[in-house]
Design an enzyme around this catalytic site. Structure first.
Site, PDB file in Angstrom:
ATOM      1  N   GLY A 126      24.676  41.622  11.185  1.00 28.00           N
ATOM      2  CA  GLY A 126      25.575  41.046  10.204  1.00 28.00           C
ATOM      3  C   GLY A 126      26.628  42.020   9.747  1.00 28.00           C
ATOM      4  N   ASP A 165      13.909  50.935  12.708  1.00 30.92           N
ATOM      5  CA  ASP A 165      15.255  51.263  13.174  1.00 30.92           C
ATOM      6  C   ASP A 165      15.823  52.449  12.395  1.00 30.92           C
ATOM      7  OD1 ASP A 165      17.425  51.003  14.860  1.00 30.92           O
ATOM      8  OD2 ASP A 165      18.451  49.521  13.602  1.00 30.92           O
ATOM      9  N   LYS A 181      25.482  41.558   2.091  1.00 34.68           N
ATOM     10  CA  LYS A 181      25.253  41.530   3.531  1.00 34.68           C
ATOM     11  C   LYS A 181      25.252  40.087   4.000  1.00 34.68           C
ATOM     12  CE  LYS A 181      22.460  43.320   7.277  1.00 34.68           C
ATOM     13  NZ  LYS A 181      21.411  44.257   7.687  1.00 34.68           N
ATOM     14  N   VAL A 200      28.630  43.820   6.245  1.00 36.48           N
ATOM     15  CA  VAL A 200      28.428  44.208   4.852  1.00 36.48           C
ATOM     16  C   VAL A 200      29.789  44.226   4.173  1.00 36.48           C
ATOM     17  CG1 VAL A 200      27.579  45.981   3.279  1.00 36.48           C
ATOM     18  CG2 VAL A 200      26.396  45.571   5.443  1.00 36.48           C
ATOM     19  N   GLY A 259      27.045  45.550  11.684  1.00 37.15           N
ATOM     20  CA  GLY A 259      25.945  45.975  12.527  1.00 37.15           C
ATOM     21  C   GLY A 259      25.476  44.837  13.407  1.00 37.15           C
ATOM     22  N   GLY A 260      24.365  45.099  14.090  1.00 38.25           N
ATOM     23  CA  GLY A 260      23.874  44.093  15.023  1.00 38.25           C
ATOM     24  C   GLY A 260      23.421  42.814  14.363  1.00 38.25           C
TER      25      GLY A 260
END
Length: 623
Positions: free
Chosen positions: A28, A145, A45, A30, A25-26
């Site tokens: 980091g 978010d 993460k 996983v 994702g933006g």
């Protein structure tokens, strides 16, 4: 830069061995990792700082990661938040140890693979996510978010606490990476000249750079539910600029598949946060529409005698002689079609309707529905069956000489599909037909054995209403989530569908067949109308007949001259002249959110179940 080049096999903090990357994702990546101390799999993460990141942004990124772990850890015991177990450091960067959920898929991927989801399943997801958000809001935490990619769904498993398990399994809200504690003084992402959140799902006030509030999370939830129902976001456009313009200045298109979720979704998407539906109201409206929780008592096994309450009952009344036996009533034009606890309907955009009956009203609503079925079957005799209830009893000429039983002799259950919505019995009483929300099908029951016959019959998406023709040769099923809305026709001799589904209006809910079997009448939730089907050709006749907002139940009078339609969004009943296919006079006011309707065998009484009345009630219209 540190944290950007880890590969499978690397051991983090001397304990967690990286197995494979699960996603990115933006903020980091996983990883699936193996905890070598506890011998179990976890999710790790990693904070992957992008190349050429200015030094001034490194510290805020790290601080934000720590804040994510701290915020999520405060919700670690919530069943709908991905659990954070620990936070550790590797080469100066934080790694967050989280619960690994095998087989989990995010909502975005599920909708892309399966298409729009049924309203009941979307409501179930909404209840779970809303529960997590409200818990966070109660602690002063904002998510900022909420979007489909941040909601994980799994197969059916046991929940940490009862209340939300259904056919989709667990629902988990993830990624508190930009979570914000109100008035905490923490470094905010806006200091990097970016707006927190994901543009198509963020609240208008967030897009303007204003301080977010709990109402901002609710807007994002509304946009997420809209996506799950329609397969596209309410403000999706061809460019970021067009999306932002739509988000700030355009109303969302009314959802076509939302049914009774429509007023909830539109209420959450109000652009003015002061006029936006709050969490309490959204929860009250979502819960009854969602799939039933597993905490309900299990169904009893077949044929369990019901104990007789003391004192001993009086001996049964003598059977009537042939001279006393009343004539059998004319076969009802609408089969005994008990309404489901939470049938979807489309709410009027200009007048937000109350949602389905809240849990505290559900029992009263079900009682009203049962009374409605009894009234429809027994006609006016119900008044004499209840002694001394009314100072002006109905004429004895219409009364049944046999008193209604005060308690059933037995109760049994028959296993059908999941989420059964509607049921109808054939005119000869030998078969019962049940619509199943999952899989989309109709189960056929042999009433002599109380067992299903063969496999369920596949029909359209999210079947709800069902009616059997007077000759018993056809069953008609409304497919409320099909696009366009449709009616499937089943040949009861072969238990197979006949031809293609018949297109009708959007969100078709109930269906009734005229006494002569020549016409079928279908209520369309959006727009409020009734489609008329010629059963000889299986095609609609003329244009849909406009009625009130959110029509639900429909019944045809025994003489076939009138059709009665409940308007749940207008608290009224519309009357249709079948000869002209036009409404007669003004809608008749009844109780709150009328859901179903039945006509007495002599045609003189119309009984209406009021789903939102408190206490539950049935309106009786006398002609």
């Amino acid at each position: 830069m540190a944290g950007a080049g880890k590969v499978a096999g690397h051991v983090i903090a001397g304990r967690y061995r990286l197995l494979r990357q699960l996603g990115a994702g933006g903020w980091g990546r996983v990883w699936l990792a193996y905890d070598q101390e506890l011998a179990c799999e976890v999710a790790l993460k990693e904070i992957a700082l992008p190349p050429n990141l200015p030094e001034s942004e490194v510290s805020p990124r790290i601080a934000r990661a720590r804040r994510e772990a701290r915020h999520a850890a405060r919700l670690r015991n919530h069943p709908h938040v991905a659990t954070v177990h620990d936070i550790l450091e590797e080469e100066g960067l934080p790694w967050i140890v989280m619960e690994f959920v095998p087989g989990a898929t995010d909502l975005d991927a599920v909708v892309c693979a399966r298409g729009p989801l049924p309203p009941a399943e979307v409501a179930r997801i909404g209840v779970a996510v809303l529960d997590a958000l409200r818990e966070g809001h109660g602690l002063g935490l904002l998510h900022r978010d909420v979007k489909p990619a941040n909601i994980l769904l799994t197969g059916p498993v046991r929940e940490p606490r009862p209340g939300y398990r259904a056919k989709g399994g667990r629902v988990l809200l993830t990624d508190y990476g930009i979570a914000l504690e109100q008035d905490s003084g923490d470094t905010r992402l806006t200091e990097t000249a970016k707006v927190p959140g994901t543009l198509p799902y963020m609240a208008p006030e967030q897009a303007r750079g204003q301080e977010p509030t709990p109402a901002s999370d609710l807007f994002s939830l509304g946009a997420t539910l809209y996506f799950a129902l329609e397969g596209t976001g309410p403000f999706d456009r061809n460019s970021n600029y067009a999306t932002q313009v739509a988000l700030l200045f355009e109303d969302p298109p009314p959802p076509l598949r939302a049914g009774r979720l429509t007023p909830v979704v539109l209420g959450l998407l109000a652009k003015d946060p002061t006029r936006r539906m709050d969490g309490d109201e959204a929860a009250d409206r979502l819960a009854p529409i969602a799939a039933p929780p597993p905490s309900q008592p299990p169904l009893p096994p077949p044929t369990i005698p019901v104990g007789r309450p003391p004192p001993e009952p009086p001996p049964p009344a003598p059977k009537p002689t042939r001279a006393q036996e009343p004539a059998k009533p004319t076969e009802p034009d609408e089969p005994a079609d008990m309404p489901p606890p939470t049938p979807p309907r489309t709410g009027a955009a200009t007048r937000p309707r109350p949602g389905p009956p809240s849990p505290r009203r559900r029992r009263a609503w079900l009682i009203a529905a049962v009374v409605l079925a009894v009234l429809a079957a027994g006609g006016l005799g119900i008044y004499l069956a209840v002694p001394d209830r009314s100072p002006s009893p109905e004429p004895t000429a219409t009364a049944s000489p046999t008193a209604l039983p005060t308690a059933p002799t037995s109760v049994s259950s028959i296993r059908v599909g999941d989420f059964p919505w509607g049921v109808a019995v054939s005119p000869d009483g030998r078969r019962a037909y049940v619509t199943n929300g999952d899989p989309d099908s109709v189960s056929v029951i042999d009433t002599a054995t109380n067992r299903t016959v063969g496999k369920p019959i596949p029909v359209g998406a999210d079947p709800m209403g069902v009616a059997v023709s007077p000759d018993g040769r056809r069953a008609y099923v409304t497919n409320q989530s099909a696009f366009p809305g449709s009616v499937s026709v089943i040949d009861t001799a072969t238990n197979r569908t006949v031809g293609k589904p018949i297109p009708v209006g959007d969100v078709p809910r109930r269906v009734a067949v005229s006494p002569d079997g020549r016409r079928a009448y279908v209520t369309n939730g959006d727009p409020g109308s009734v489609s008329v089907i010629d059963t000889a050709t299986n095609r609609t006749v003329g244009k849909p007949i406009p009625v009130g907002a959110s029509p639900g139940g429909v019944a045809v009078s025994p003489d076939g001259r009138r059709a009665y339609v409940t308007n749940a969004g207008a608290d009224s009943v519309s009357v249709i002249d079948i000869a002209t296919n036009r409404t007669v006079g003004k809608p008749i006011p009844v109780g709150a959110s009328p859901e179903d309707v039945a006509v007495s065998p002599d045609g003189r009484r119309v009984y209406v179940a009021n789903a939102d009345s408190d206490p539950g009630s049935v309106s009786v219209i006398t002609f």
